[in-house]
Design an enzyme around this catalytic site. Structure first.
Site, PDB file in Angstrom:
ATOM      1  N   HIS A  79       0.837  -1.210   0.000  1.00  0.00           N
ATOM      2  CA  HIS A  79       0.000   0.000   0.000  1.00  0.00           C
ATOM      3  C   HIS A  79       0.869   1.256   0.000  1.00  0.00           C
ATOM      4  O   HIS A  79       0.684   2.160  -0.832  1.00  0.00           O
ATOM      5  CB  HIS A  79      -0.912  -0.010   1.231  1.00  0.00           C
ATOM      6  CG  HIS A  79      -1.766   1.222   1.358  1.00  0.00           C
ATOM      7  ND1 HIS A  79      -3.089   1.249   0.971  1.00  0.00           N
ATOM      8  CD2 HIS A  79      -1.488   2.467   1.834  1.00  0.00           C
ATOM      9  CE1 HIS A  79      -3.581   2.463   1.189  1.00  0.00           C
ATOM     10  NE2 HIS A  79      -2.631   3.220   1.724  1.00  0.00           N
ATOM     11  N   GLU A  80       1.813   1.295   0.920  1.00  0.00           N
ATOM     12  CA  GLU A  80       2.681   2.463   1.004  1.00  0.00           C
ATOM     13  C   GLU A  80       3.625   2.563  -0.185  1.00  0.00           C
ATOM     14  O   GLU A  80       3.975   3.662  -0.629  1.00  0.00           O
ATOM     15  CB  GLU A  80       3.472   2.441   2.313  1.00  0.00           C
ATOM     16  CG  GLU A  80       2.617   2.440   3.585  1.00  0.00           C
ATOM     17  CD  GLU A  80       1.667   3.622   3.643  1.00  0.00           C
ATOM     18  OE1 GLU A  80       1.966   4.690   3.040  1.00  0.00           O
ATOM     19  OE2 GLU A  80       0.604   3.495   4.274  1.00  0.00           O
TER      20      GLU A  80
ATOM     21  N   HIS B 178       1.942   4.517  -2.912  1.00  0.00           N
ATOM     22  CA  HIS B 178       2.120   5.962  -2.751  1.00  0.00           C
ATOM     23  C   HIS B 178       3.530   6.386  -3.165  1.00  0.00           C
ATOM     24  O   HIS B 178       3.722   7.333  -3.926  1.00  0.00           O
ATOM     25  CB  HIS B 178       1.908   6.358  -1.279  1.00  0.00           C
ATOM     26  CG  HIS B 178       0.507   6.201  -0.791  1.00  0.00           C
ATOM     27  ND1 HIS B 178      -0.579   6.736  -1.440  1.00  0.00           N
ATOM     28  CD2 HIS B 178       0.013   5.592   0.324  1.00  0.00           C
ATOM     29  CE1 HIS B 178      -1.679   6.457  -0.747  1.00  0.00           C
ATOM     30  NE2 HIS B 178      -1.342   5.763   0.313  1.00  0.00           N
TER      31      HIS B 178
END
Length: 376
Positions: free
Chosen positions: A25-26, A29
């Site tokens: 998820h990170e 980003h």
């Protein structure tokens, strides 16, 4: 007696599920931000005190923190890990806040999108390798042969021999469709259309509520009409391997249907159709992770796909401090042609953080009272 995996499986399952899913998820980003030339001050798996880490040549601090309940990327120009803009930070070309609106939106959306891609990829692999599960009955009959001891349908006037043909005007093709239309809606008022001899009748029915348990003792509340088919409703589950061109649409459809169920569940909790006690937090995730790990690799990977979908869903909620909250601000900025004012932004983020903390307290309380030590 319910099965109970060894304690180490709960710990291992929790770390094996949340660790990789939070990381990807990170990374979503981070990678999209890096693609647009945005610098990152920190990339953290977990919150709180740093356990270990290193600083790369770009000046990003990669670290693992003590509380493994999430993670964050702190881009240049962010005031804190929640990505709240720092009005005092100098404006640089590689800071997050200096990027155009569409770039900021894509960077924020990349996290949930990565979780969606992971889930779709897992479902795609299952359908292509193991096969897509299909539940079928011997025929498409929806005729009622008998009733359960507690039957909402019988109480509403349905009789043995009636054939259910529609719910709320929507045609029912087979018994599996009937189950799908009822199971997720306990205590809901519906209009049940049945054929009786040469008559068509529409009866108001309040779907019954039944609490069922799995092999580990986990309880779930399901809707039930309390009716049986002539063959007692025993279905056959088959697995059909799909080609690449078929598996991808099937995985997308399954992902969307699961997403719809999550939205439905949240709506039911908000309006009071379901209890807030059904919300779970990190302790329940650890419990379910260990249980699924004990069932084998396929069950565990499927569970990881569902948690990945949950992470995407939760992060897309329009709550300030979550990805969805940032996207809501960007939508407002697109409409207003200018960013939301700093004071309004600060109060919105404070409110959002308060909501998130309140939800954490509620789900943690639910987790604790569900433990055997409290008699649940």
């Amino acid at each position: 007696m319910f099965e109970s995996p060894p304690f180490w499986m709960y710990i291992a399952g929790f770390l094996l599920v949340l660790g990789p899913l939070v990381t990807v998820h990170e990374l979503g980003h981070y990678l999209v931000g890096r693609w647009f030339g945005v610098g990152a001050d920190a990339f953290s798996i977990g919150f709180g005190r740093e356990l270990f880490g290193w600083t790369d040549k770009r000046g990003t601090r990669w670290k693992v923190a003590a509380i493994p309940l999430g993670g964050y990327v702190q881009f240049k120009g962010d005031m804190n890990p929640a990505s709240i803009p720092d009005p005092k930070a100098p404006v640089h070309s590689d800071s997050f806040q200096s990027q155009s609106l569409w770039k900021r939106a894509l960077i924020v959306f990349a996290g949930p999108a990565t979780n969606l891609i992971v889930a779709i990829g897992i479902f795609f692999a299952f359908f292509a390798i193991s096969g897509q599960p299909t539940v079928t009955f011997p025929d498409d009959s929806t005729m009622i042969s008998r009733f359960a001891e507690e039957s909402a349908a019988h109480d509403a006037g349905v009789e043995v021999g009636d054939r259910i043909i529609a719910i709320d005007g929507q045609a029912i093709g087979d018994f599996q469709e009937l189950i799908d239309q009822v199971a997720l809606f306990p205590n809901r008022q519906i209009e049940l259309t049945v054929e009786r001899a040469d008559q068509t009748l529409t009866l108001p029915v309040t779907i019954g509520s039944a609490v069922e348990e799995d092999r580990f003792g986990n309880q779930m509340t399901l809707g039930r009409l309390g009716v049986f088919r002539p063959d007692n409703g025993i279905p056959e589950v088959t697995y059909e391997r799909l080609g690449v061109t078929e598996a991808l649409p099937a995985a997308l459809s399954y992902t969307w249907n699961t997403f719809e169920m999550m939205m439905l569940g949240l709506k039911q909790i908000i309006v009071g159709d379901r209890s807030v006690q059904e919300l779970g937090g990190p302790i329940k995730i650890a419990k379910y992770s260990g249980e699924q790990l004990s069932l084998g690799l396929l069950a565990f990977v499927n569970f990881a796909a569902l948690i990945s979908l949950n992470l995407a869903f939760i992060n897309l909620l329009p709550i300030p401090a979550l990805d969805g909250g940032h996207l809501a601000f960007y939508a407002a900025e697109a409409v207003r042609k200018k960013p939301v004012g700093p004071q309004a932004t600060e109060w919105a983020y404070r409110t959002g953080i308060a909501i998130v903390l309140m939800l954490m307290v509620v789900v943690t309380f639910n987790d604790l009272v569900s433990l055997p030590i409290f008699g649940s």
